[in-house]
Scaffold this motif. Structure first.
Motif, PDB file in Angstrom:
ATOM      1  N   ARG A 151       0.849  -1.177   0.000  1.00 51.60           N
ATOM      2  CA  ARG A 151       0.000   0.000   0.000  1.00 51.60           C
ATOM      3  C   ARG A 151       0.897   1.243   0.000  1.00 51.60           C
ATOM      4  O   ARG A 151       1.987   1.228   0.557  1.00 51.60           O
ATOM      5  CB  ARG A 151      -0.862   0.070   1.259  1.00 51.60           C
TER       6      ARG A 151
ATOM      7  N   ASP B 247      -8.488  11.620   2.899  1.00 49.98           N
ATOM      8  CA  ASP B 247      -9.364  11.141   1.823  1.00 49.98           C
ATOM      9  C   ASP B 247      -8.851   9.771   1.421  1.00 49.98           C
ATOM     10  O   ASP B 247      -7.901   9.658   0.652  1.00 49.98           O
ATOM     11  CB  ASP B 247      -9.356  12.100   0.637  1.00 49.98           C
ATOM     12  N   ILE B 248      -9.455   8.738   1.952  1.00 47.30           N
ATOM     13  CA  ILE B 248      -8.975   7.379   1.726  1.00 47.30           C
ATOM     14  C   ILE B 248      -8.986   7.005   0.247  1.00 47.30           C
ATOM     15  O   ILE B 248      -8.133   6.255  -0.203  1.00 47.30           O
ATOM     16  CB  ILE B 248      -9.743   6.351   2.592  1.00 47.30           C
ATOM     17  N   SER B 249      -9.924   7.583  -0.527  1.00 44.32           N
ATOM     18  CA  SER B 249      -9.964   7.265  -1.958  1.00 44.32           C
ATOM     19  C   SER B 249      -8.725   7.794  -2.687  1.00 44.32           C
ATOM     20  O   SER B 249      -8.366   7.296  -3.746  1.00 44.32           O
ATOM     21  CB  SER B 249     -11.239   7.825  -2.608  1.00 44.32           C
ATOM     22  N   GLU B 250      -8.065   8.793  -2.096  1.00 44.25           N
ATOM     23  CA  GLU B 250      -6.826   9.330  -2.669  1.00 44.25           C
ATOM     24  C   GLU B 250      -5.596   8.805  -1.920  1.00 44.25           C
ATOM     25  O   GLU B 250      -4.480   9.252  -2.173  1.00 44.25           O
ATOM     26  CB  GLU B 250      -6.846  10.856  -2.622  1.00 44.25           C
TER      27      GLU B 250
END
Length: 129
Positions: free
Chosen positions: A77, A88-91
């Motif tokens: 990761r 912002d977990i999506s980023e």
């Protein structure tokens, strides 16, 4: 014969004065909501050596650093360590108040890798500023 196991020493921490002030204020503000994380962050800040922002070694992970690590399951990761308002977990931006992010704040146990400003926290993690 009694044997003693040694607890590994925590690596030294160097932190810039701006991050130190912001993180200290954040930890104190989070004390009621997230007492365990707040306490852990305050303990790390307490043992840190505070330096001027310009004199923090490049190999030290700071707020805004990208960190590559391997999960216990072996997946790789890359995340960026940020303040809660920037998470912002999506980023791939994780808050310093996320339990999994706190160990990265103590990344001065790093050693320089090939490439500018690329560092490693362990044999399975890499951190970039």
């Amino acid at each position: 014969m009694k044997t003693h196991s040694q607890t590994p020493r925590k690596p030294p921490i160097v932190i810039g004065d701006t991050d130190y002030r912001r993180l200290n204020k954040l930890a104190l503000a989070a004390a009621d909501r997230l007492p365990e994380i707040s306490d852990a962050l305050l303990l790390e800040l307490e043992r840190a050596r505070v330096a001027s922002d310009s004199s923090v070694p490049e190999k030290v992970v700071r707020m805004g650093s990208a960190v590559e690590y391997k999960t216990d399951a072996g997946a790789q990761r890359i995340v960026t360590l940020v303040f809660p308002e920037d998470a912002d977990i999506s980023e791939g931006k994780i808050s310093i108040l996320t339990p999994s992010a706190l160990p990265f704040s103590a990344c001065p146990r790093v050693k320089q890798w090939a490439g500018p400003r690329e560092t490693t926290a362990s044999t399975s993690s890499r951190c970039w500023q």
